[in-house]
Design a protein around this motif. Structure first.
Motif, PDB file in Angstrom:
ATOM      1  N   TRP A   9       1.032   0.474 -26.216  1.00  0.00           N
ATOM      2  CA  TRP A   9      -0.017   1.357 -26.730  1.00  0.00           C
ATOM      3  C   TRP A   9       0.602   2.702 -27.021  1.00  0.00           C
ATOM      4  N   LEU A  10      -0.150   3.596 -27.650  1.00  0.00           N
ATOM      5  CA  LEU A  10       0.412   4.868 -28.091  1.00  0.00           C
ATOM      6  C   LEU A  10       0.069   5.992 -27.116  1.00  0.00           C
ATOM      7  N   VAL A  11       0.647   5.890 -25.935  1.00  0.00           N
ATOM      8  CA  VAL A  11       0.516   6.931 -24.917  1.00  0.00           C
ATOM      9  C   VAL A  11       1.792   7.772 -24.925  1.00  0.00           C
ATOM     10  N   GLU A  16       7.334   5.633 -26.753  1.00  0.00           N
ATOM     11  CA  GLU A  16       6.424   6.095 -27.806  1.00  0.00           C
ATOM     12  C   GLU A  16       6.803   7.500 -28.291  1.00  0.00           C
ATOM     13  N   THR A  17       7.138   8.376 -27.350  1.00  0.00           N
ATOM     14  CA  THR A  17       7.524   9.736 -27.713  1.00  0.00           C
ATOM     15  C   THR A  17       8.830   9.742 -28.507  1.00  0.00           C
ATOM     16  N   ARG A  41      -7.333   3.069 -29.023  1.00  0.00           N
ATOM     17  CA  ARG A  41      -6.687   4.313 -29.454  1.00  0.00           C
ATOM     18  C   ARG A  41      -6.315   5.134 -28.224  1.00  0.00           C
ATOM     19  N   LYS A  42      -5.160   5.765 -28.316  1.00  0.00           N
ATOM     20  CA  LYS A  42      -4.694   6.636 -27.232  1.00  0.00           C
ATOM     21  C   LYS A  42      -4.302   7.987 -27.822  1.00  0.00           C
ATOM     22  N   GLU A  47      -1.069  11.478 -34.043  1.00  0.00           N
ATOM     23  CA  GLU A  47       0.267  11.974 -34.401  1.00  0.00           C
ATOM     24  C   GLU A  47       1.006  10.973 -35.296  1.00  0.00           C
ATOM     25  N   PHE A  48       0.905   9.696 -34.967  1.00  0.00           N
ATOM     26  CA  PHE A  48       1.556   8.674 -35.789  1.00  0.00           C
ATOM     27  C   PHE A  48       0.898   8.590 -37.167  1.00  0.00           C
ATOM     28  N   GLU A  49      -0.414   8.688 -37.206  1.00  0.00           N
ATOM     29  CA  GLU A  49      -1.117   8.636 -38.493  1.00  0.00           C
ATOM     30  C   GLU A  49      -0.759   9.837 -39.370  1.00  0.00           C
ATOM     31  N   LYS A  50      -0.579  11.005 -38.771  1.00  0.00           N
ATOM     32  CA  LYS A  50      -0.176  12.194 -39.539  1.00  0.00           C
ATOM     33  C   LYS A  50       1.183  11.997 -40.206  1.00  0.00           C
TER      34      LYS A  50
END
Length: 140
Positions: A9-11, A16-17, A41-42, A47-50
Protein backbone atom coordinates in the motif's frame (compact mmCIF):
# COMPACT_ATOMS: atom_id res chain seq x y z
CA UNK A 1 9.82 2.60 -20.90
CA UNK A 2 6.75 1.92 -18.76
CA UNK A 3 7.17 0.22 -15.36
CA UNK A 4 4.48 -1.09 -13.02
CA UNK A 5 5.70 -1.14 -9.42
CA UNK A 6 3.86 -3.46 -7.03
CA UNK A 7 3.76 -2.54 -3.33
CA UNK A 8 1.48 -3.49 -0.46
CA UNK A 9 0.00 0.00 0.00
CA UNK A 10 1.09 3.62 -0.32
CA UNK A 11 2.12 4.43 3.23
CA UNK A 12 5.20 6.40 4.23
CA UNK A 13 7.38 3.29 4.52
CA UNK A 14 10.89 2.80 3.20
CA UNK A 15 10.03 1.13 -0.10
CA UNK A 16 7.20 3.52 -0.93
CA UNK A 17 9.16 6.64 0.01
CA UNK A 18 12.18 5.51 -2.02
CA UNK A 19 9.96 4.83 -5.03
CA UNK A 20 8.36 8.26 -4.67
CA UNK A 21 11.81 9.90 -4.65
CA UNK A 22 13.01 7.83 -7.61
CA UNK A 23 10.14 8.62 -9.99
CA UNK A 24 11.08 12.24 -10.89
CA UNK A 25 14.63 11.14 -11.76
CA UNK A 26 13.32 8.19 -13.79
CA UNK A 27 10.90 10.44 -15.67
CA UNK A 28 13.78 12.66 -16.80
CA UNK A 29 15.23 9.54 -18.42
CA UNK A 30 12.00 8.50 -20.17
CA UNK A 31 10.79 5.96 -17.61
CA UNK A 32 7.14 6.20 -16.57
CA UNK A 33 5.93 4.49 -13.40
CA UNK A 34 2.49 3.29 -12.42
CA UNK A 35 1.78 1.60 -9.10
CA UNK A 36 -0.29 -1.42 -8.12
CA UNK A 37 -1.15 -1.94 -4.47
CA UNK A 38 -3.59 -3.66 -2.17
CA UNK A 39 -5.83 -1.94 0.30
CA UNK A 40 -7.48 1.47 0.51
CA UNK A 41 -6.04 4.90 -0.29
CA UNK A 42 -3.26 5.92 2.06
CA UNK A 43 -1.23 9.05 2.74
CA UNK A 44 1.04 8.81 -0.34
CA UNK A 45 -1.65 8.24 -2.99
CA UNK A 46 -1.94 11.96 -3.75
CA UNK A 47 1.85 12.32 -4.06
CA UNK A 48 2.09 9.50 -6.60
CA UNK A 49 -0.85 10.87 -8.58
CA UNK A 50 0.79 14.33 -8.69
CA UNK A 51 3.75 12.66 -10.40
CA UNK A 52 1.42 11.24 -13.08
CA UNK A 53 1.28 7.68 -11.77
CA UNK A 54 -1.82 5.60 -12.36
CA UNK A 55 -2.64 3.75 -9.14
CA UNK A 56 -4.18 0.32 -9.55
CA UNK A 57 -5.62 -1.75 -6.73
CA UNK A 58 -6.11 -5.49 -6.42
CA UNK A 59 -7.61 -7.39 -3.50
CA UNK A 60 -5.21 -8.82 -0.93
CA UNK A 61 -5.22 -12.60 -1.13
CA UNK A 62 -3.10 -15.49 0.08
CA UNK A 63 -4.20 -17.35 -3.06
CA UNK A 64 -1.58 -16.74 -5.77
CA UNK A 65 -4.06 -17.76 -8.51
CA UNK A 66 -6.55 -15.13 -7.35
CA UNK A 67 -3.80 -12.51 -7.28
CA UNK A 68 -2.73 -13.54 -10.80
CA UNK A 69 -6.31 -13.26 -12.07
CA UNK A 70 -6.74 -9.72 -10.73
CA UNK A 71 -3.26 -8.63 -11.77
CA UNK A 72 -3.74 -9.93 -15.34
CA UNK A 73 -6.70 -7.56 -15.72
CA UNK A 74 -4.45 -4.61 -14.90
CA UNK A 75 -1.54 -5.52 -17.15
CA UNK A 76 -3.96 -6.17 -20.00
CA UNK A 77 -5.10 -2.52 -19.91
CA UNK A 78 -1.67 -0.97 -20.54
CA UNK A 79 1.52 -2.01 -22.21
CA UNK A 80 4.20 -2.40 -19.53
CA UNK A 81 7.84 -3.08 -20.30
CA UNK A 82 8.67 -4.24 -16.79
CA UNK A 83 6.88 -5.19 -13.58
CA UNK A 84 8.76 -4.67 -10.31
CA UNK A 85 7.25 -6.58 -7.39
CA UNK A 86 8.20 -5.64 -3.86
CA UNK A 87 6.26 -8.61 -2.46
CA UNK A 88 9.45 -10.63 -2.18
CA UNK A 89 8.77 -14.28 -1.33
CA UNK A 90 5.05 -13.87 -1.96
CA UNK A 91 5.29 -12.63 -5.56
CA UNK A 92 3.99 -15.92 -7.01
CA UNK A 93 0.69 -14.51 -8.31
CA UNK A 94 2.45 -11.55 -9.89
CA UNK A 95 4.95 -13.95 -11.49
CA UNK A 96 2.15 -16.09 -12.94
CA UNK A 97 0.42 -13.08 -14.47
CA UNK A 98 3.55 -11.52 -15.94
CA UNK A 99 4.75 -14.84 -17.37
CA UNK A 100 1.42 -15.35 -19.14
CA UNK A 101 1.58 -11.78 -20.51
CA UNK A 102 5.28 -12.19 -21.40
CA UNK A 103 6.31 -9.13 -19.40
CA UNK A 104 9.69 -9.19 -17.64
CA UNK A 105 9.44 -9.32 -13.85
CA UNK A 106 11.89 -8.10 -11.25
CA UNK A 107 11.27 -9.26 -7.68
CA UNK A 108 12.88 -7.45 -4.76
CA UNK A 109 13.61 -9.52 -1.68
CA UNK A 110 13.93 -7.24 1.34
CA UNK A 111 15.87 -7.98 4.49
CA UNK A 112 12.89 -7.90 6.84
CA UNK A 113 11.97 -11.55 6.24
CA UNK A 114 8.63 -12.89 5.12
CA UNK A 115 5.85 -11.54 7.29
CA UNK A 116 2.97 -13.30 5.55
CA UNK A 117 1.16 -15.68 7.89
CA UNK A 118 3.79 -14.84 10.51
CA UNK A 119 1.69 -16.09 13.43
CA UNK A 120 1.67 -19.56 11.87
CA UNK A 121 5.44 -19.95 12.35
CA UNK A 122 5.07 -21.30 15.89
CA UNK A 123 2.13 -23.64 15.32
CA UNK A 124 3.17 -27.17 14.33
CA UNK A 125 0.70 -27.94 11.52
CA UNK A 126 0.29 -24.37 10.32
CA UNK A 127 4.07 -23.95 10.25
CA UNK A 128 4.26 -26.75 7.69
CA UNK A 129 1.40 -25.24 5.62
CA UNK A 130 3.08 -21.81 5.67
CA UNK A 131 6.42 -23.28 4.63
CA UNK A 132 4.81 -25.15 1.71
CA UNK A 133 2.83 -22.06 0.68
CA UNK A 134 5.98 -19.90 0.63
CA UNK A 135 7.89 -22.58 -1.26
CA UNK A 136 5.16 -22.63 -3.92
CA UNK A 137 5.37 -18.83 -4.30
CA UNK A 138 9.15 -19.02 -4.67
CA UNK A 139 8.81 -21.76 -7.29
CA UNK A 140 6.42 -19.63 -9.32
Amino acid sequence: MRVLAVVNWLVAGGIETQLLRTIPHAQRHGIHFDVCCMGPRKELDDEFEKLGCQIWRIPKSANCYSTAKHFRKIIATRSYDLVHSNFGDTSGGIALATAKAQIPLMVSIHNCGTVSLFRWKKRPVLKFVRKAWLAWHRRL
